[in-house]
Design an enzyme around this catalytic site. Structure first.
Site, PDB file in Angstrom:
ATOM      1  N   THR A  27      -7.287   9.731  -1.296  1.00 50.27           N
ATOM      2  CA  THR A  27      -8.790  10.659  -1.490  1.00 50.27           C
ATOM      3  C   THR A  27      -9.039  11.474  -0.288  1.00 50.27           C
ATOM      4  O   THR A  27      -8.827  11.096   0.821  1.00 50.27           O
ATOM      5  CB  THR A  27      -9.662   9.161  -1.548  1.00 50.27           C
ATOM      6  OG1 THR A  27      -9.493   8.268  -2.661  1.00 50.27           O
ATOM      7  CG2 THR A  27     -11.212   9.792  -1.353  1.00 50.27           C
ATOM      8  N   ALA A 171      -5.298  -0.974  -7.640  1.00 49.59           N
ATOM      9  CA  ALA A 171      -4.785  -1.466  -6.611  1.00 49.59           C
ATOM     10  C   ALA A 171      -6.126  -1.678  -5.564  1.00 49.59           C
ATOM     11  O   ALA A 171      -7.184  -1.347  -6.069  1.00 49.59           O
ATOM     12  CB  ALA A 171      -3.684  -0.933  -5.735  1.00 49.59           C
ATOM     13  N   TYR A 174     -10.297  -2.374  -6.307  1.00 52.10           N
ATOM     14  CA  TYR A 174     -11.016  -1.381  -7.002  1.00 52.10           C
ATOM     15  C   TYR A 174     -11.290  -2.147  -8.333  1.00 52.10           C
ATOM     16  O   TYR A 174     -10.646  -3.187  -8.390  1.00 52.10           O
ATOM     17  CB  TYR A 174     -10.801  -0.007  -7.048  1.00 52.10           C
ATOM     18  CG  TYR A 174     -10.962   0.557  -5.552  1.00 52.10           C
ATOM     19  CD1 TYR A 174     -12.110   0.909  -5.253  1.00 52.10           C
ATOM     20  CD2 TYR A 174      -9.767   0.989  -4.896  1.00 52.10           C
ATOM     21  CE1 TYR A 174     -12.408   1.605  -3.741  1.00 52.10           C
ATOM     22  CE2 TYR A 174      -9.947   1.388  -3.396  1.00 52.10           C
ATOM     23  CZ  TYR A 174     -11.203   1.712  -3.066  1.00 52.10           C
ATOM     24  OH  TYR A 174     -11.407   2.269  -1.855  1.00 52.10           O
TER      25      TYR A 174
HETATM   26  C1  LIG Z   1      -7.024   9.131   3.638  1.00 46.81           C
HETATM   27  C2  LIG Z   1      -6.376   8.218   2.672  1.00 46.81           C
HETATM   28  C3  LIG Z   1      -6.758   8.169   1.335  1.00 46.81           C
HETATM   29  C4  LIG Z   1      -6.336   7.190   0.537  1.00 46.81           C
HETATM   30  N1  LIG Z   1      -6.650   7.167  -0.880  1.00 46.81           N
HETATM   31  C5  LIG Z   1      -6.129   6.473  -1.627  1.00 46.81           C
HETATM   32  C6  LIG Z   1      -6.482   6.527  -3.195  1.00 46.81           C
HETATM   33  O1  LIG Z   1      -7.270   7.445  -3.480  1.00 46.81           O
HETATM   34  N2  LIG Z   1      -5.765   5.675  -3.929  1.00 46.81           N
HETATM   35  C7  LIG Z   1      -4.905   5.067  -3.664  1.00 46.81           C
HETATM   36  O2  LIG Z   1      -4.232   4.228  -4.506  1.00 46.81           O
HETATM   37  N3  LIG Z   1      -4.464   5.048  -2.269  1.00 46.81           N
HETATM   38  C8  LIG Z   1      -4.976   5.523  -1.372  1.00 46.81           C
HETATM   39  N4  LIG Z   1      -4.672   5.426  -0.158  1.00 46.81           N
HETATM   40  C9  LIG Z   1      -3.427   4.774   0.227  1.00 46.81           C
HETATM   41  C10 LIG Z   1      -2.175   5.703   0.427  1.00 46.81           C
HETATM   42  O3  LIG Z   1      -1.744   6.076  -1.119  1.00 46.81           O
HETATM   43  C11 LIG Z   1      -0.947   4.920   0.838  1.00 46.81           C
HETATM   44  O4  LIG Z   1      -0.540   3.735  -0.055  1.00 46.81           O
HETATM   45  C12 LIG Z   1      -1.191   4.270   2.184  1.00 46.81           C
HETATM   46  O5  LIG Z   1      -1.762   5.367   2.766  1.00 46.81           O
HETATM   47  C13 LIG Z   1       0.113   4.187   2.805  1.00 46.81           C
HETATM   48  O6  LIG Z   1       1.048   5.047   2.885  1.00 46.81           O
HETATM   49  P1  LIG Z   1       1.608   5.805   4.458  1.00 46.81           P
HETATM   50  O7  LIG Z   1       1.680   4.512   5.065  1.00 46.81           O
HETATM   51  O8  LIG Z   1       2.679   6.733   3.856  1.00 46.81           O
HETATM   52  O9  LIG Z   1       0.157   6.578   4.645  1.00 46.81           O
HETATM   53  C14 LIG Z   1      -5.214   6.319   1.050  1.00 46.81           C
HETATM   54  C15 LIG Z   1      -4.550   6.498   2.060  1.00 46.81           C
HETATM   55  C16 LIG Z   1      -5.158   7.334   3.210  1.00 46.81           C
HETATM   56  C17 LIG Z   1      -4.589   7.338   4.566  1.00 46.81           C
END
Ligand SMILES: Cc1cc2nc3c(=O)[nH]c(=O)nc-3n(C[C@H](O)[C@H](O)[C@H](O)COP(=O)(O)O)c2cc1C
Length: 366
Positions: A27, A171, A174
């Site tokens: 997001t 997930a 929500y």
């Molecule tokens: C700024 C931000 C926004 C996120 N928004 C979503 C989202 O809209 N939908 C979702 O399923 N996960 C969302 N996540 C989770 C990420 O998809 C991801 O699972 C999480 O950051 C772990 O991956 P990473 O360790 O590589 O950052 C968001 C994570 C971050 C950091």
């Protein structure tokens, strides 16, 4: 560090990927009034050019009046938002990118800090935003039916616009996950129940409707997690048997890809095995799985929401699990927010040029 195995192509139904790296849905709230702008399109184009195999968009909400708590989160319905998305996908396709929107309904959520509220109360299985805490209204069976239609319509729109797959956001606490999770699903009708399998009925019907709407060959990913933003330690499935009873009906309903969200991909899901969530999902369903969670970084994403920085970390453990066949695809979040060139740098072995993640990366779309 070489990670050549992540750069093998992947094929699933109509989906063809040049490598195994997936941009995790994130997001960004840069779509005023729910309409993705040309700047949003350019952001995804940078990631396509940076050699991400599959881009999953930020969560984009379906056509329900209280699906969102943020007017700057993109919508996936209505003329202007869909025109905005057309601008995104046309540009991404033009540079050879592959992209799926992540379709989202937030369910019962807290209002944003700005105080903005949708025109009607938030809706969820029992009106609960967290255990014992009312934050909206309980959905009627008509609301549930209309929500399923809204997801199916959004998936049809995605296919018509030229996206190559869709992801359903099931997930992180929500809407769909609020049905899965007993503390937020206290219903006594067919959408509730003591078992996770009973509480999965909403998701099963939704996936079935999306599958029916997009046809047999269009890939559907379902993002799932044990943890919730309401409770990081929550577990929906506490045994492999429970996980099987949860995921197999979803696979039968039409899920092609389980996108298994964890904070740290190296954590085993159950005692006596080091298999992670994506590993178990693949073993139990035989479906394609995506792992995610602190790939290439020292700290996890929930710490990042509190402003913590992370530095680059070896991919050796990830590759060990990948080589063992635990999962097919690897999603990466924050490293790609910080650096749209991350995938290319990994392919070219330029580990000294990886830059880690700081909260400043959240402030802009660059
Ligand atoms: C700024 C931000 C926004 C996120 N928004 C979503 C989202 O809209 N939908 C979702 O399923 N996960 C969302 N996540 C989770 C990420 O998809 C991801 O699972 C999480 O950051 C772990 O991956 P990473 O360790 O590589 O950052 C968001 C994570 C971050 C950091």
């Amino acid at each position: 560090m070489t990670a050549h195995q992540l750069f093998q192509p992947f094929r699933l139904k109509s989906l063809q990927l040049k490598n195994r790296i997936v941009m995790a849905p994130m997001t960004r709230s840069f779509s005023p009034g729910g309409v993705p702008t040309p700047a949003v399109a350019d952001y995804y184009v940078r990631h396509a050019k940076g050699e991400v195999g599959l881009i999953i968009s930020e969560g984009t909400v379906v056509n329900r009046p209280a699906a969102s708590n943020d007017p700057d989160v993109p919508q996936f319905f209505g003329e202007k938002p869909l025109l905005g998305w057309r601008g995104v996908i046309d540009k991404v396709l033009a540079v050879g990118g592959v992209m799926a929107p992540q379709l989202w309904h937030m369910g019962v959520v807290s209002p944003k800090g700005s105080g903005w509220l949708p025109p009607v109360p938030f809706e969820g299985p029992s009106g609960l935003v967290a255990p014992g805490k009312i934050g909206g209204v309980a959905m009627t069976q008509d609301d549930i039916a209309a929500t399923i239609v809204a997801f199916a319509q959004a998936a049809v729109a995605a296919k018509a616009l030229g996206f190559q797959a869709v992801e359903i956001h099931g997930a992180h606490g929500y809407l769909i996950d609020q049905f899965f999770w007993h503390p937020t699903n206290q219903r006594t009708d067919v959408y509730g129940g003591q078992s996770l399998a009973e509480r999965s009925r909403f998701a099963v019907e939704l996936i079935r409707a999306v599958r029916h709407a997009v046809g047999p060959d269009f890939p559907i990913s379902l993002r799932i997690s044990q943890m919730k933003l309401q409770d990081f330690t929550a577990k929906l499935a506490t045994t492999p048997q429970e996980m099987e009873q949860w995921l197999v009906p979803l696979a039968d309903a039409g899920v092609d890809i389980f996108h298994c969200s964890q904070r740290r991909f190296w954590e085993g899901e159950f005692a006596d095995s080091d298999l992670n969530f994506a590993g178990w999902a693949k073993k139990l369903t035989g479906k394609t799985t995506i792992t995610v969670g602190s790939v290439g970084l020292t700290g996890d994403f929930l710490a990042a929401f509190n402003g913590e920085s992370s530095t680059p970390h070896s991919l050796d453990e990830l590759l060990r699990r990948f080589d063992r066949g635990d999962f097919d695809l690897v999603a990466v979040g924050r490293p790609l927010l910080a650096d749209a060139e991350w995938a290319r740098k990994i392919r070219e072995g330029r580990s000294g040029e990886l830059i880690g993640f700081t909260k400043e990366a959240l402030a802009t779309l660059s």
